[in-house]
Design an enzyme around this catalytic site. Sequence first.
Site, PDB file in Angstrom:
ATOM      1  N   SER A 148      -6.287 -17.485  79.263  1.00 38.43           N
ATOM      2  CA  SER A 148      -7.873 -15.933  79.066  1.00 38.43           C
ATOM      3  C   SER A 148      -6.718 -14.580  77.903  1.00 38.43           C
ATOM      4  CB  SER A 148      -7.964 -15.550  79.949  1.00 38.43           C
ATOM      5  OG  SER A 148      -7.407 -14.703  80.735  1.00 38.43           O
ATOM      6  N   GLY A 149      -7.778 -13.680  78.299  1.00 41.48           N
ATOM      7  CA  GLY A 149      -6.823 -12.818  77.328  1.00 41.48           C
ATOM      8  C   GLY A 149      -5.541 -12.863  76.491  1.00 41.48           C
TER       9      GLY A 149
ATOM     10  N   TYR B 279      -1.330  -2.936  91.844  1.00 39.27           N
ATOM     11  CA  TYR B 279      -1.189  -3.098  89.695  1.00 39.27           C
ATOM     12  C   TYR B 279      -0.170  -2.329  88.813  1.00 39.27           C
ATOM     13  CZ  TYR B 279      -2.445  -3.893  85.201  1.00 39.27           C
ATOM     14  OH  TYR B 279      -2.108  -4.203  83.380  1.00 39.27           O
TER      15      TYR B 279
ATOM     16  N   ILE C  64       4.006 -19.927  77.908  1.00 38.34           N
ATOM     17  CA  ILE C  64       3.642 -17.872  77.960  1.00 38.34           C
ATOM     18  C   ILE C  64       2.357 -18.343  79.610  1.00 38.34           C
ATOM     19  CG2 ILE C  64       1.560 -16.897  77.295  1.00 38.34           C
ATOM     20  CD1 ILE C  64       1.898 -18.083  74.946  1.00 38.34           C
ATOM     21  N   THR C  65       3.137 -17.349  80.633  1.00 38.68           N
ATOM     22  CA  THR C  65       2.907 -17.458  82.060  1.00 38.68           C
ATOM     23  C   THR C  65       0.365 -16.501  81.602  1.00 38.68           C
ATOM     24  OG1 THR C  65       3.101 -15.452  82.745  1.00 38.68           O
ATOM     25  CG2 THR C  65       4.304 -17.192  82.933  1.00 38.68           C
ATOM     26  N   GLY C  66       0.141 -17.309  82.271  1.00 38.70           N
ATOM     27  CA  GLY C  66      -1.470 -17.339  81.973  1.00 38.70           C
ATOM     28  C   GLY C  66      -2.286 -17.012  80.438  1.00 38.70           C
ATOM     29  N   ALA C  67      -1.995 -18.392  80.085  1.00 37.35           N
ATOM     30  CA  ALA C  67      -2.239 -18.273  79.041  1.00 37.35           C
ATOM     31  C   ALA C  67      -3.838 -18.899  78.946  1.00 37.35           C
ATOM     32  CB  ALA C  67      -1.608 -19.377  77.603  1.00 37.35           C
TER      33      ALA C  67
HETATM   34  P1  NDP Z   1      -6.404 -11.591  81.858  1.00 40.63           P
HETATM   35  O1  NDP Z   1      -7.477 -12.087  82.675  1.00 40.63           O
HETATM   36  O2  NDP Z   1      -7.656 -12.234  80.171  1.00 40.63           O
HETATM   37  O3  NDP Z   1      -5.335 -12.864  81.205  1.00 40.63           O
HETATM   38  C1  NDP Z   1      -4.216 -12.280  82.989  1.00 40.63           C
HETATM   39  C2  NDP Z   1      -4.638 -13.896  83.462  1.00 40.63           C
HETATM   40  O4  NDP Z   1      -3.329 -14.118  83.908  1.00 40.63           O
HETATM   41  C3  NDP Z   1      -5.715 -15.179  83.089  1.00 40.63           C
HETATM   42  O5  NDP Z   1      -4.929 -15.837  82.465  1.00 40.63           O
HETATM   43  C4  NDP Z   1      -4.793 -15.196  84.962  1.00 40.63           C
HETATM   44  O6  NDP Z   1      -5.427 -16.552  85.335  1.00 40.63           O
HETATM   45  C5  NDP Z   1      -3.334 -15.644  84.692  1.00 40.63           C
HETATM   46  N1  NDP Z   1      -3.252 -15.267  85.823  1.00 40.63           N
HETATM   47  C6  NDP Z   1      -3.824 -14.995  87.328  1.00 40.63           C
HETATM   48  N2  NDP Z   1      -3.337 -14.785  88.631  1.00 40.63           N
HETATM   49  C7  NDP Z   1      -2.406 -15.551  88.628  1.00 40.63           C
HETATM   50  C8  NDP Z   1      -1.289 -16.735  88.947  1.00 40.63           C
HETATM   51  N3  NDP Z   1      -1.055 -16.114  90.437  1.00 40.63           N
HETATM   52  N4  NDP Z   1      -1.401 -18.198  88.670  1.00 40.63           N
HETATM   53  C9  NDP Z   1      -0.678 -17.815  86.762  1.00 40.63           C
HETATM   54  N5  NDP Z   1      -2.214 -17.107  86.630  1.00 40.63           N
HETATM   55  C10 NDP Z   1      -2.246 -16.314  87.126  1.00 40.63           C
HETATM   56  O7  NDP Z   1      -5.657 -10.118  81.689  1.00 40.63           O
HETATM   57  P2  NDP Z   1      -5.261  -9.456  79.770  1.00 40.63           P
HETATM   58  O8  NDP Z   1      -5.002 -10.933  79.301  1.00 40.63           O
HETATM   59  O9  NDP Z   1      -5.414  -8.270  79.920  1.00 40.63           O
HETATM   60  O10 NDP Z   1      -3.749  -9.308  81.388  1.00 40.63           O
HETATM   61  C11 NDP Z   1      -2.804 -10.336  80.309  1.00 40.63           C
HETATM   62  C12 NDP Z   1      -1.310  -9.286  80.508  1.00 40.63           C
HETATM   63  O11 NDP Z   1      -1.120  -7.817  79.570  1.00 40.63           O
HETATM   64  C13 NDP Z   1      -1.251  -8.321  81.994  1.00 40.63           C
HETATM   65  O12 NDP Z   1       0.319  -8.556  82.192  1.00 40.63           O
HETATM   66  C14 NDP Z   1      -1.942  -6.877  81.787  1.00 40.63           C
HETATM   67  O13 NDP Z   1      -1.189  -5.627  83.211  1.00 40.63           O
HETATM   68  C15 NDP Z   1      -1.517  -7.193  79.951  1.00 40.63           C
HETATM   69  N6  NDP Z   1      -1.801  -5.446  80.390  1.00 40.63           N
HETATM   70  C16 NDP Z   1      -3.256  -5.900  79.617  1.00 40.63           C
HETATM   71  C17 NDP Z   1      -4.009  -4.848  79.015  1.00 40.63           C
HETATM   72  C18 NDP Z   1      -5.587  -4.750  79.392  1.00 40.63           C
HETATM   73  O14 NDP Z   1      -5.812  -3.783  78.061  1.00 40.63           O
HETATM   74  N7  NDP Z   1      -6.251  -5.485  79.725  1.00 40.63           N
HETATM   75  C19 NDP Z   1      -3.308  -3.348  79.379  1.00 40.63           C
HETATM   76  C20 NDP Z   1      -2.103  -3.662  79.120  1.00 40.63           C
HETATM   77  C21 NDP Z   1      -0.961  -5.165  79.761  1.00 40.63           C
HETATM   78  P3  NDP Z   1      -7.190 -17.323  85.188  1.00 40.63           P
HETATM   79  O15 NDP Z   1      -7.187 -17.352  83.815  1.00 40.63           O
HETATM   80  O16 NDP Z   1      -7.144 -18.305  85.628  1.00 40.63           O
HETATM   81  O17 NDP Z   1      -7.551 -15.890  85.522  1.00 40.63           O
HETATM   82 MG1  PMR Z   2      -7.304   4.206  80.853  1.00 36.74          MG
HETATM   83  C1  PMR Z   2      -5.500   7.730  75.226  1.00 36.74           C
HETATM   84  C2  PMR Z   2      -5.864   7.626  76.454  1.00 36.74           C
HETATM   85  C3  PMR Z   2      -5.777   6.605  77.287  1.00 36.74           C
HETATM   86  C4  PMR Z   2      -6.060   5.030  76.967  1.00 36.74           C
HETATM   87  C5  PMR Z   2      -4.498   4.383  76.147  1.00 36.74           C
HETATM   88  C6  PMR Z   2      -6.114   4.273  77.975  1.00 36.74           C
HETATM   89  C7  PMR Z   2      -5.604   3.132  78.647  1.00 36.74           C
HETATM   90  N1  PMR Z   2      -6.627   5.169  79.501  1.00 36.74           N
HETATM   91  C8  PMR Z   2      -7.230   6.286  78.020  1.00 36.74           C
HETATM   92  C9  PMR Z   2      -7.240   7.446  78.924  1.00 36.74           C
HETATM   93  C10 PMR Z   2      -8.600   7.722  80.414  1.00 36.74           C
HETATM   94  N2  PMR Z   2      -8.680   6.374  81.055  1.00 36.74           N
HETATM   95  C11 PMR Z   2      -8.860   8.386  80.643  1.00 36.74           C
HETATM   96  C12 PMR Z   2      -8.855   9.386  80.092  1.00 36.74           C
HETATM   97  C13 PMR Z   2      -9.606   8.370  82.311  1.00 36.74           C
HETATM   98  C14 PMR Z   2     -10.838   9.166  82.708  1.00 36.74           C
HETATM   99  C15 PMR Z   2     -11.844   8.656  81.751  1.00 36.74           C
HETATM  100  C16 PMR Z   2      -9.458   6.788  81.790  1.00 36.74           C
HETATM  101  C17 PMR Z   2      -9.568   5.615  83.136  1.00 36.74           C
HETATM  102  C18 PMR Z   2      -9.227   4.524  83.547  1.00 36.74           C
HETATM  103  C19 PMR Z   2      -9.444   3.617  84.453  1.00 36.74           C
HETATM  104  C20 PMR Z   2     -10.108   4.040  85.304  1.00 36.74           C
HETATM  105  N3  PMR Z   2      -8.352   3.643  82.522  1.00 36.74           N
HETATM  106  C21 PMR Z   2      -8.281   2.483  82.896  1.00 36.74           C
HETATM  107  C22 PMR Z   2      -9.065   2.472  84.049  1.00 36.74           C
HETATM  108  C23 PMR Z   2      -8.875   1.581  84.493  1.00 36.74           C
HETATM  109  O1  PMR Z   2      -9.527   1.293  85.605  1.00 36.74           O
HETATM  110  C24 PMR Z   2      -8.056   1.138  83.841  1.00 36.74           C
HETATM  111  C25 PMR Z   2      -6.562   0.642  84.570  1.00 36.74           C
HETATM  112  O2  PMR Z   2      -5.872   1.080  85.166  1.00 36.74           O
HETATM  113  O3  PMR Z   2      -5.696  -0.998  85.030  1.00 36.74           O
HETATM  114  C26 PMR Z   2      -5.042  -0.814  86.287  1.00 36.74           C
HETATM  115  C27 PMR Z   2      -7.191   1.491  83.206  1.00 36.74           C
HETATM  116  C28 PMR Z   2      -6.516   1.622  81.750  1.00 36.74           C
HETATM  117  N4  PMR Z   2      -6.437   2.162  80.878  1.00 36.74           N
HETATM  118  C29 PMR Z   2      -5.506   2.144  79.840  1.00 36.74           C
HETATM  119  C30 PMR Z   2      -5.376   0.539  79.545  1.00 36.74           C
HETATM  120  C31 PMR Z   2      -4.891   0.014  78.703  1.00 36.74           C
HETATM  121  C32 PMR Z   2      -6.203   0.561  80.667  1.00 36.74           C
HETATM  122  C33 PMR Z   2      -6.106  -1.138  81.600  1.00 36.74           C
HETATM  123  C34 PMR Z   2      -4.597  -0.872  82.338  1.00 36.74           C
HETATM  124  C35 PMR Z   2      -3.420  -2.011  82.111  1.00 36.74           C
HETATM  125  O4  PMR Z   2      -3.738  -2.925  81.411  1.00 36.74           O
HETATM  126  O5  PMR Z   2      -1.924  -1.630  82.044  1.00 36.74           O
END
Ligand code: NDP
Ligand code: PMR
Length: 399
Positions: free
Chosen positions: A96-97, A274, A91-94
């Site tokens: 955090s999160g 992104y 698992i890459t990036g394990a």
């Molecule tokens: P986090 O920032 O918590 O986790 C990201 C992880 O990626 C960390 O472990 C970080 O390492 C690692 N990472 C970043 N850069 C590198 C690098 N150059 N080499 C190796 N590892 C790296 O974010 P999330 O857990 O939210 O994100 C995980 C995945 O989930 C991503 O693919 C994201 O796009 C996806 N995702 C997240 C959503 C959300 O709402 N959070 C929604 C949809 C998808 P370090 O701890 O060292 O910073």
């Molecule tokens: Mg978003 C059903 C509505 C929904 C969901 C599921 C997400 C998920 N978001 C929704 C709606 C909205 N967002 C609306 C209405 C707004 C305007 C107020 C909004 C705004 C917003 C911002 C500024 N949302 C965001 C941001 C971010 O900076 C995040 C982003 O785009 O990261 C790339 C984000 C996100 N919204 C989500 C999810 C899952 C993110 C994190 C994105 C990701 O991990 O891919």
Amino acid sequence: MALQAASLVPASFSVPKEGKNGVSLKDSTLFGLSLSEPIKADFSSSALRCKREFQQKIGAVRAETVATASPAVTKSAPEGKKTLRKGSVVITGASSGLGLATAKALAETGKWHIIMACRDYLKAARAAKSAGMAKENYTIMHLDLASLDSVRQFVDNFRRSQMPLDVLVCNAAVYLPTAKEPTFTAEGFELSVGTNHLGHFLLARLLLEDLKNSDYPSKRLIIVGSITGNTNTLAGNVPPKANLGDLRGLQGGLNGLNSSAMIDGGDFDGAKAYKDSKVCNMLTMQEFHRRYHEETGITFSSLYPGCIATTGLFREHIPLFRTLFPPFQKYITKGFVSEDEAGKRLAQVVSDPSLTKSGVYWSWNKTSASFENQLSQEASDAEKARKVWDISEKLVGLA
Ligand code: NDP
Ligand code: PMR
Ligand code: LMG
């Protein structure tokens, strides 16, 4: 070539004060010290030790007798029941999160050995410890996806450990929404696409061989996607929207010098970069499926785990956003999921026997039941997927 000792250290040695030859593993991780020849020799013996330990750790889950790393299915006397060895998942990036929560969920089953592929060894070690993961269930290896050399080094180190590869999860990502100017990977690619897509593209392409060699009953390659890359959703329509355009920037190498840092050739926008990288992730999964599923039987999948609004992904966002985003997602969009819940979802994609269909983008409904979701037009464009694949191959030095 610099070998980082910590990159191959099984968890039973995590956060050691001193390496075997008096070399501090901690220091070599922090400062990336090159190891001298005699220490390298010891390093490879540590790879073998790693294998031995793994074989002990993965001893068949229900077997009374000690199993070896292979074959995956063994018969255990006296009942003659078939048993499965522990699965081996990278698992890459394990650290955090989502990645950490998934590692934790899989470790808790006792059926998986997790290779945490992380750029910060100490952070990963602390994270695993505070998540309560048992030492025999994980190994930390160094991987910086923002450096293709590091990706290749990781693959070498992993192979030297002689652990099998049954599932690869491409999870790590960076999100730089407030950056005014682009920053770049070691090879000069814009950092978000360089890390999230190109680093994983090379890793997955190289490790495909290892997956093919696994005798585990269900081999999987998972690339984490997102709703925000899909413009067929509300979230995907929040500006700036993902759009790869005609790929002219990607073709030009995303270097911001003689070409744009953005895939579509436009002005730099960190949030868009992104989202574009997530489109590449989802296209790559489908292209893998088209090229390799039939031949290899590997399951290729992607997913949107839900909005995990509390993770480190938003660390670069303004404080106001970080404060408002979780309640906004919890109470207004209702798309919020906890890290634990999201980790269980991704763990299902890793190991659930019902999620073996290949080429699928999984999502979960309000009752947390999984379903096959539709991707946006761009994120399911086969012609674009092929082009992204071909250009990416050239950029990472595979073609
Ligand atoms: P986090 O920032 O918590 O986790 C990201 C992880 O990626 C960390 O472990 C970080 O390492 C690692 N990472 C970043 N850069 C590198 C690098 N150059 N080499 C190796 N590892 C790296 O974010 P999330 O857990 O939210 O994100 C995980 C995945 O989930 C991503 O693919 C994201 O796009 C996806 N995702 C997240 C959503 C959300 O709402 N959070 C929604 C949809 C998808 P370090 O701890 O060292 O910073
Ligand atoms: Mg978003 C059903 C509505 C929904 C969901 C599921 C997400 C998920 N978001 C929704 C709606 C909205 N967002 C609306 C209405 C707004 C305007 C107020 C909004 C705004 C917003 C911002 C500024 N949302 C965001 C941001 C971010 O900076 C995040 C982003 O785009 O990261 C790339 C984000 C996100 N919204 C989500 C999810 C899952 C993110 C994190 C994105 C990701 O991990 O891919
Ligand atoms: C870009 O902006 C950024 O520029 C870029 O850096 C990157 O982050 C990118 O996609 C990521 O987004 C997108 C743009 C979307 O901006 C915002 O979303 C900015 C939000 C700033 C929030 C500050 C507002 C403070 C208001 C507090 C209100 C408290 C809420 C309680 C409400 C209770 C009601 C019962 O901009 C748009 O697309 C505008 C579209 C607007 C649609 C509005 C939909 C209604 C949703 C309800 C609003 C709730 C606001 C909460 C905001 C939380 C943060 C997302």
